[in-house]
Design an enzyme around this catalytic site. Structure first.
Site, PDB file in Angstrom:
ATOM      1  N   SER A  14      -9.569   7.596 -11.913  1.00  0.00           N
ATOM      2  CA  SER A  14      -9.343   7.206 -10.526  1.00  0.00           C
ATOM      3  C   SER A  14     -10.167   8.082  -9.581  1.00  0.00           C
ATOM      4  CB  SER A  14      -7.850   7.254 -10.199  1.00  0.00           C
ATOM      5  OG  SER A  14      -7.559   6.338  -9.151  1.00  0.00           O
ATOM      6  N   LYS A  20       7.545  -0.506  12.382  1.00  0.00           N
ATOM      7  CA  LYS A  20       7.535   0.957  12.388  1.00  0.00           C
ATOM      8  C   LYS A  20       8.123   1.531  11.101  1.00  0.00           C
ATOM      9  CE  LYS A  20       6.760   4.946  14.233  1.00  0.00           C
ATOM     10  NZ  LYS A  20       5.368   5.429  14.332  1.00  0.00           N
TER      11      LYS A  20
END
Length: 362
Positions: free
Chosen positions: A169, A221
């Site tokens: 990765s 949010k």
């Protein structure tokens, strides 16, 4: 003061004898104090020495110093020309760690210092980047990638990557910036992709009577909150972010390995590869060992002989003492405290170039 000893004596010897206790003067206490002081000083120096051995740090720098933080350890070879070995180990993060005695810079900062040192040393003809990492933060991975590209552009010096156990990765992300990649026969690499770990405990807390009364300024949010079920719209928003980060990874691999974008996508589904599989997929250039990577670095630099030096970060006495205290106070246990993740810079909701199959820490 005196004491009389009435002990029975042999024939011919008369008594009693008188023993006189002498008071210890100021000189005795001064000498005792000095002896204790020098003993503590010797003990402190000994602990620092042992600490330097345990932590593998050098107190005295070797080689030309560009910054006080970098020192050189000769591995092998001879001659004025040098191949600099820089190690990238552990989770990739731009977060510094520290305690009362020492602030340990992030791996991003350490690699930056060492690349600058190699750039300013005219005797360094190439850099060998040792990677042992399952990746980490997206930003940290990209900053290190940018540092390598910048180094190559400004110095015209070659960079060879040597993959050890794991270079997956984010570890592969930074490797793709190199000119050549050598993978150890047992290397695990690949894992080209993005992950955003999300934990949802809403059902659990509901069963136990816990109510989330968070107040937010907008519907989105609380996206990614572990205390509420994610909506389809929230999932799509996060997936779009992941897709964008994924395409950035694909483009970096495409550029670095000179592969077509669509070809990279076929092998970039997040799976890991052995060194042999990575070679077949065009992700590495050679299967070999450290000596093979060193030979490739010499060839890339156009030299036959070189002194191979490993860069290390130089620590002072106070820092060494702090490292020793940390080492001695460590417990052989692992504590998982989810509540401390945010304050440690290890947010569990951020996207990462990370292979979760590795349990290696910082």
């Amino acid at each position: 003061m005196s004491e009389i000893n009435n002990t029975v004596l042999p024939d011919g010897i008369t008594g009693p004898f008188v023993y006189i206790k002498k008071k210890r003067g100021a000189g005795f206490w001064v000498a005792t104090g000095l002896a204790a002081f020098f003993f503590l000083c010797a003990l402190f120096s000994f602990l620092l020495f042992i600490g330097s051995l345990m932590m593998g740090k050098s107190i005295i720098a070797g080689g030309a110093m560009d910054k006080k933080y970098v020192t050189e350890e000769i591995i092998e070879g001879s001659g004025e020309n040098k191949i600099a070995v820089i190690s990238v180990k552990g989770i990739l993060t731009n977060e510094a760690t520290g305690n009362l005695f020492i602030e340990k810079p992030s791996i991003v900062e350490i690699v930056k210092e060492q690349l600058e040192h190699a750039a300013n040393d005219v005797q360094v003809k190439a850099v060998l980047l040792e990677i042992e990492s399952p990746g980490g933060g997206i930003t940290a991975s990209d900053i290190m990638y940018h540092q390598i590209i910048k180094f190559k552009k400004h110095t015209q010096k070659k960079i060879v990557v040597y993959m050890e156990d794991i270079a997956a990765s984010g570890g592969y992300y930074i490797a793709s910036a190199a000119d050549f990649i050598v993978a150890h026969p047992t290397t695990i690499t690949g894992s080209i992709g993005v992950i955003m770990p999300l934990i949802n405990i809403s059902e659990f807390i509901n069963r136990h009577g816990v109510v989330d009364n968070s107040i937010a300024s907008g519907d989105m949010k609380e996206i990614g909150s572990p205390l509420k079920q994610m909506t389809q719209e929230e999932t799509e928003i996060l997936q779009n972010i992941i897709n964008e980060m994924y395409m950035q990874f694909v483009e970096v691999v495409s550029t670095g390995r000179n592969l077509d974008i669509e070809e990279v996508k076929k092998i970039a589904d997040g799976r890991i590869y052995t060194g042999k599989q990575a070679l077949e997929a065009g992700l590495v250039d050679k299967i070999g060992y450290l000596e093979d990577a060193i030979g490739m670095a010499k060839k890339a630099a156009g030299i036959d002989e070189a002194t191979i030096v490993r860069y290390k970060r130089l620590y002072g006495f106070a820092e060494l003492f702090g490292l020793l205290c940390t080492k001695l106070s460590q417990k052989n246990t692992i504590t998982l405290d989810i509540s401390r993740f945010p304050e440690q810079g290890q947010s569990i909701t951020k996207p990462m170039y990370l292979w979760n199959g590795s349990s290696r820490g910082n």
